[in-house]
Design a protein around this motif. Sequence first.
Motif, PDB file in Angstrom:
ATOM      1  N   ALA A 159      54.336  27.384  41.067  1.00 23.83           N
ATOM      2  CA  ALA A 159      53.299  26.657  40.330  1.00 23.83           C
ATOM      3  C   ALA A 159      53.200  27.217  38.930  1.00 23.83           C
ATOM      4  O   ALA A 159      53.256  28.428  38.726  1.00 23.83           O
ATOM      5  CB  ALA A 159      51.966  26.807  41.043  1.00 23.83           C
ATOM      6  N   TYR A 160      53.069  26.316  37.966  1.00 25.60           N
ATOM      7  CA  TYR A 160      52.896  26.800  36.603  1.00 25.60           C
ATOM      8  C   TYR A 160      52.141  25.816  35.721  1.00 25.60           C
ATOM      9  O   TYR A 160      52.275  24.616  35.845  1.00 25.60           O
ATOM     10  CB  TYR A 160      54.255  27.146  35.953  1.00 25.60           C
ATOM     11  N   GLY A 161      51.299  26.378  34.866  1.00 25.70           N
ATOM     12  CA  GLY A 161      50.814  25.715  33.672  1.00 25.70           C
ATOM     13  C   GLY A 161      51.312  26.621  32.570  1.00 25.70           C
ATOM     14  O   GLY A 161      51.142  27.845  32.641  1.00 25.70           O
ATOM     15  N   LEU A 162      51.974  26.043  31.549  1.00 20.27           N
ATOM     16  CA  LEU A 162      52.589  26.882  30.512  1.00 20.27           C
ATOM     17  C   LEU A 162      52.211  26.430  29.113  1.00 20.27           C
ATOM     18  O   LEU A 162      52.122  25.235  28.832  1.00 20.27           O
ATOM     19  CB  LEU A 162      54.126  26.800  30.579  1.00 20.27           C
ATOM     20  N   GLY A 163      52.050  27.405  28.237  1.00 20.89           N
ATOM     21  CA  GLY A 163      52.008  27.161  26.797  1.00 20.89           C
ATOM     22  C   GLY A 163      53.129  27.992  26.188  1.00 20.89           C
ATOM     23  O   GLY A 163      53.289  29.165  26.542  1.00 20.89           O
ATOM     24  N   VAL A 164      53.933  27.355  25.302  1.00 24.98           N
ATOM     25  CA  VAL A 164      55.121  28.025  24.754  1.00 24.98           C
ATOM     26  C   VAL A 164      55.184  27.840  23.242  1.00 24.98           C
ATOM     27  O   VAL A 164      55.016  26.723  22.742  1.00 24.98           O
ATOM     28  CB  VAL A 164      56.416  27.426  25.369  1.00 24.98           C
ATOM     29  N   VAL A 165      55.426  28.941  22.516  1.00 22.69           N
ATOM     30  CA  VAL A 165      55.627  28.860  21.059  1.00 22.69           C
ATOM     31  C   VAL A 165      56.884  29.641  20.686  1.00 22.69           C
ATOM     32  O   VAL A 165      57.301  30.548  21.403  1.00 22.69           O
ATOM     33  CB  VAL A 165      54.423  29.420  20.255  1.00 22.69           C
ATOM     34  N   SER A 166      57.470  29.271  19.541  1.00 16.47           N
ATOM     35  CA  SER A 166      58.671  29.967  19.070  1.00 16.47           C
ATOM     36  C   SER A 166      58.761  29.907  17.551  1.00 16.47           C
ATOM     37  O   SER A 166      58.632  28.829  16.969  1.00 16.47           O
ATOM     38  CB  SER A 166      59.917  29.300  19.668  1.00 16.47           C
ATOM     39  N   PRO A 167      59.026  31.050  16.891  1.00 13.05           N
ATOM     40  CA  PRO A 167      59.220  31.044  15.440  1.00 13.05           C
ATOM     41  C   PRO A 167      60.457  30.234  15.029  1.00 13.05           C
ATOM     42  O   PRO A 167      60.575  29.833  13.881  1.00 13.05           O
ATOM     43  CB  PRO A 167      59.427  32.517  15.088  1.00 13.05           C
ATOM     44  N   ALA A 175      53.631  22.325  25.985  1.00  8.62           N
ATOM     45  CA  ALA A 175      52.784  22.529  27.158  1.00  8.62           C
ATOM     46  C   ALA A 175      53.386  21.774  28.324  1.00  8.62           C
ATOM     47  O   ALA A 175      53.867  20.655  28.157  1.00  8.62           O
ATOM     48  CB  ALA A 175      51.375  22.014  26.886  1.00  8.62           C
ATOM     49  N   THR A 176      53.371  22.402  29.498  1.00  8.61           N
ATOM     50  CA  THR A 176      53.879  21.703  30.677  1.00  8.61           C
ATOM     51  C   THR A 176      53.190  22.257  31.916  1.00  8.61           C
ATOM     52  O   THR A 176      52.697  23.393  31.897  1.00  8.61           O
ATOM     53  CB  THR A 176      55.414  21.845  30.802  1.00  8.61           C
ATOM     54  N   ARG A 177      53.152  21.458  32.961  1.00 11.62           N
ATOM     55  CA  ARG A 177      52.503  21.938  34.177  1.00 11.62           C
ATOM     56  C   ARG A 177      53.189  21.402  35.424  1.00 11.62           C
ATOM     57  O   ARG A 177      53.802  20.335  35.402  1.00 11.62           O
ATOM     58  CB  ARG A 177      51.033  21.526  34.212  1.00 11.62           C
ATOM     59  N   SER A 178      53.101  22.195  36.488  1.00  6.53           N
ATOM     60  CA  SER A 178      53.490  21.734  37.808  1.00  6.53           C
ATOM     61  C   SER A 178      52.628  22.516  38.790  1.00  6.53           C
ATOM     62  O   SER A 178      52.797  23.725  38.941  1.00  6.53           O
ATOM     63  CB  SER A 178      54.978  22.012  38.051  1.00  6.53           C
ATOM     64  N   GLY A 179      51.662  21.855  39.372  1.00  6.52           N
ATOM     65  CA  GLY A 179      50.808  22.528  40.355  1.00  6.52           C
ATOM     66  C   GLY A 179      49.591  23.217  39.771  1.00  6.52           C
ATOM     67  O   GLY A 179      48.573  23.316  40.436  1.00  6.52           O
TER      68      GLY A 179
END
Length: 211
Positions: A159-167, A175-179
Amino acid sequence: MCGIVGGICKNNITPVLVDGLKRLEYRGYDSAGIVVLSDENQLSRARSVGKVINLEKNIQNKSTPVEGVIGIAHTRWATHGEPSTSNAHPHICNGSVGVVHNGIIENFLELKSEQQTQGYHFTSDTDTEVIAHGIHKALQNSNTLLEAVQLAVQTFEGAYGLGVVSPKHPEHLIATRSGSPLVIGIGKQGHFIASDQMALLDITKNFIFLE
Ligand code: GLU
């Protein structure tokens, strides 16, 4: 599972993210952290064990300012790895991918040993760190951060809810989610994400609930 707040806005996002974390405090957590893309396009991070107020003081005392218009923040409820500064989110891979995660990556041991063979160095005992390295690896075969996250999540079980950044892609927050829950808040000053709309109620009432 605890809290995520993130966003892209016109001004320094740090106070908005810290305020959002405070609004999620009622859930209980063991540590808190934030990473923003600085004006120099570096990931500028602060993490603290205990209350969000500790994180706030930590941010104020940093020699390099934690300021920028894109950022992600987290309150952690440890599932893998003790509550500690090094296990607190955001997790960063090689200065080029920053991740906050709610949930559990069930196959993290398998991914971890694969990534160690590929030369990735682990600085925490969390399941989450495989996400940062997985996205870093995927970025090498991707033109966009979105594409890299889409590739990487195919390898995650759990299960994941994610926030992702990159220089490397400073104009994007993925942002993405599963569960695990995640909402997008459309505000006048910017666009935001949160694991719970409570975090953003001061900024907007306009939400997109991700399926
Ligand atoms: N499993 C992750 C960890 O232990 C995330 C926990 C959470 O959702 O706060 O770091």
